[in-house]
Design a protein around this motif. Structure first.
Motif, PDB file in Angstrom:
ATOM      1  N   UNK A  84      -9.710  -3.075   1.542  1.00 35.37           N
ATOM      2  CA  UNK A  84     -10.805  -2.780   2.599  1.00 35.37           C
ATOM      3  C   UNK A  84     -10.900  -3.523   3.598  1.00 35.37           C
ATOM      4  N   UNK A  85     -10.808  -4.891   3.532  1.00 36.39           N
ATOM      5  CA  UNK A  85     -10.810  -5.715   4.720  1.00 36.39           C
ATOM      6  C   UNK A  85      -9.937  -5.250   5.708  1.00 36.39           C
ATOM      7  N   UNK A  86      -8.715  -5.038   5.259  1.00 36.28           N
ATOM      8  CA  UNK A  86      -7.711  -4.483   6.394  1.00 36.28           C
ATOM      9  C   UNK A  86      -7.807  -3.131   6.991  1.00 36.28           C
ATOM     10  N   UNK A  87      -8.385  -2.296   6.020  1.00 35.11           N
ATOM     11  CA  UNK A  87      -8.652  -0.902   6.563  1.00 35.11           C
ATOM     12  C   UNK A  87      -9.688  -1.150   7.831  1.00 35.11           C
ATOM     13  N   UNK A  88     -10.583  -1.919   7.609  1.00 38.37           N
ATOM     14  CA  UNK A  88     -11.545  -2.432   8.791  1.00 38.37           C
ATOM     15  C   UNK A  88     -10.857  -2.958  10.098  1.00 38.37           C
ATOM     16  N   UNK A  89     -10.261  -4.136   9.752  1.00 37.98           N
ATOM     17  CA  UNK A  89      -9.927  -5.207  10.714  1.00 37.98           C
ATOM     18  C   UNK A  89      -8.437  -4.316  11.425  1.00 37.98           C
ATOM     19  N   UNK A  90      -7.744  -3.579  10.792  1.00 33.20           N
ATOM     20  CA  UNK A  90      -6.229  -3.398  11.204  1.00 33.20           C
ATOM     21  C   UNK A  90      -6.159  -1.907  11.136  1.00 33.20           C
ATOM     22  N   UNK A  91      -6.153  -1.281   9.853  1.00 34.94           N
ATOM     23  CA  UNK A  91      -5.544  -0.005   9.840  1.00 34.94           C
ATOM     24  C   UNK A  91      -6.409   1.056  10.774  1.00 34.94           C
ATOM     25  N   UNK A  92      -7.552   1.162  10.469  1.00 35.65           N
ATOM     26  CA  UNK A  92      -8.480   2.033  11.418  1.00 35.65           C
ATOM     27  C   UNK A  92      -8.314   1.805  12.972  1.00 35.65           C
TER      28      UNK A  92
ATOM     29  N   UNK B 274      -0.920   4.060   5.731  1.00 33.14           N
ATOM     30  CA  UNK B 274      -2.040   4.973   5.731  1.00 33.14           C
ATOM     31  C   UNK B 274      -1.822   5.702   4.181  1.00 33.14           C
ATOM     32  N   UNK B 275      -0.659   6.066   3.974  1.00 37.41           N
ATOM     33  CA  UNK B 275      -0.385   6.457   2.523  1.00 37.41           C
ATOM     34  C   UNK B 275      -0.617   5.954   1.451  1.00 37.41           C
ATOM     35  N   UNK B 276      -0.535   4.468   1.715  1.00 39.36           N
ATOM     36  CA  UNK B 276      -0.775   3.631   0.623  1.00 39.36           C
ATOM     37  C   UNK B 276      -2.029   3.051   0.354  1.00 39.36           C
ATOM     38  N   UNK B 277      -2.769   2.922   1.505  1.00 38.72           N
ATOM     39  CA  UNK B 277      -4.269   2.411   1.585  1.00 38.72           C
ATOM     40  C   UNK B 277      -5.133   3.672   1.907  1.00 38.72           C
ATOM     41  N   UNK B 278      -5.053   4.930   1.258  1.00 35.99           N
ATOM     42  CA  UNK B 278      -5.805   6.090   1.443  1.00 35.99           C
ATOM     43  C   UNK B 278      -7.219   5.991   1.596  1.00 35.99           C
ATOM     44  N   UNK B 279      -7.534   5.397   0.099  1.00 37.86           N
ATOM     45  CA  UNK B 279      -8.872   5.099  -0.215  1.00 37.86           C
ATOM     46  C   UNK B 279      -9.927   4.480   0.544  1.00 37.86           C
ATOM     47  N   UNK B 280      -9.263   3.303   1.089  1.00 33.98           N
ATOM     48  CA  UNK B 280     -10.023   2.463   1.957  1.00 33.98           C
ATOM     49  C   UNK B 280     -10.113   2.783   3.293  1.00 33.98           C
ATOM     50  N   UNK B 281      -9.041   3.437   3.849  1.00 29.64           N
ATOM     51  CA  UNK B 281      -8.751   3.949   5.121  1.00 29.64           C
ATOM     52  C   UNK B 281      -9.960   5.127   5.262  1.00 29.64           C
TER      53      UNK B 281
END
Ligand code: NAP
Length: 303
Positions: free
Chosen positions: A181-189, A238-245
């Protein structure tokens, strides 16, 4: 010296930076390496990346005290299955994947019970990839998040933390779901936004390519830099951090609509309040020592 023999599987940006940082810190007796293509292995041999470049992952892992999977997130499970039979009893297996829950789900079932699995993620990178892109300073003063599993041997976790600290990083432990979740905010998005902005500029035919290049100040150039990141790596993230992203993108879209509405209705107060709040966050990051006010954020430009 923290480990006798370290095996790096995958020889791209992260593994090559690790190798140079291991050498700088004198952290391992021998570092072996393996990458899937003969071309990457030849480059590694040519530039002295790894003490010994092996022609199979199994050979690289033999007698290794630490094996680090430095391959794209989507192939971590397959690589773990391949090396499992040759792992030395008591060895530590780790990874550097940008996503943790799915990597643990893919890797853990393949590992024998007599090895320690300690996933990790260094929060450092550039838009470059491949064996030539690494440099020893990549992890200096960056965080490396360590994601120990329930019941993992504490000594193995602490040894891995000391190893990352030896490479210049600060370490912190985190639970896998929270990490994602933290990485979805800080990096993935952030990557998705950069991909979109660059895509929009490209679609907007009224702004010519030469204008984009000529007038792109640091801000837009930063988007293009991020959007130049490795397509395989980011597809897998993105395919592996689907929910958080998706969760973060949902919130992002709501905020964007609110800003869009404020612009349309001329609500300057809303815009000013919002930008004041975000400015304070930036100040907090600088005060925490994770960035600087220096031009180009004080970063050394590489390659
Ligand atoms: P990279 O520069 O693209 O390198 C990937 C390496 O993995 C290449 O050497 C590639 O070999 C090898 N590889 C791919 N599939 C393989 C397979 N099936 N078996 C063996 N080797 C294989 O990637 P990177 O940036 O170092 O990223 C590696 C990992 O670090 C990823 O999981 C990523 O999520 C994570 N990470 C990346 C960053 C970043 O900003 N780049 C930051 C933190 C963590 P070939 O060269 O032969 O194709």
């Amino acid at each position: 010296m923290i480990y006798g023999r370290v095996a790096l599987i995958g020889l791209g940006l992260i593994a090559s930076s690790m190798f140079w940082a291991i050498k700088r810190g004198g952290l391992a007796g021998e570092v072996t390496g393996y990458a899937r293509s003969a071309e990457t292995r030849a480059i590694a041999r040519e530039i002295g990346l790894c003490d010994r470049v092996c022609d199979s992952a199994e050979e690289a892992c033999e007698e290794a005290d630490l094996v680090v999977l430095c391959v794209p997130v989507g192939v971590m499970g397959a690589v773990a299955a391949q090396i499992a039979p040759v792992l030395k009893p008591g060895a530590t297996v780790s990874d550097v994947g940008s996503v943790k829950r799915e990597v643990i789900r893919a890797v853990a079932p393949h590992l024998p019970p007599n090895v320690h699995f300690v996933p990790a993620h260094p929060l450092a990178g550039t838009e470059h990839s491949g064996p030539r892109s690494g440099f020893a300073e990549l992890f200096d003063n960056r965080f490396c998040l360590i994601v120990p599993q329930e019941g993992t041997d504490r000594a193995a976790v602490e040894q891995l933390a000391a190893f990352w600290q030896g490479m210049g990083a600060q370490t912190e432990e985190m639970d896998a779901d929270h990490h994602d979740l933290v990485l979805a905010v800080t990096s993935h998005a952030r990557h998705l936004i950069a991909y979109t902005m660059v895509g929009v500029a490209d679609d907007l035919r009224r702004v010519t390519d030469s204008e984009v290049i000529k007038f792109s100040a640091a801000g837009f150039r930063d988007f293009t830099r991020i959007a130049a990141s490795d397509p395989t790596m980011w597809r897998d993230v993105f395919l592996n951090n689907k929910d958080a992203t998706l969760e973060i993108l949902g919130r992002f879209t709501e905020e964007l609509f609110a800003l869009q509405r404020a612009i349309r209705t001329g609500d300057g107060q809303h815009l000013h309040d919002y930008f004041t709040r975000t400015r304070a966050i930036r100040r907090g990051i600088i005060e925490a020592g994770q960035d600087t006010d220096a031009p180009d954020f004080g970063r050394v430009k590489k390659g």
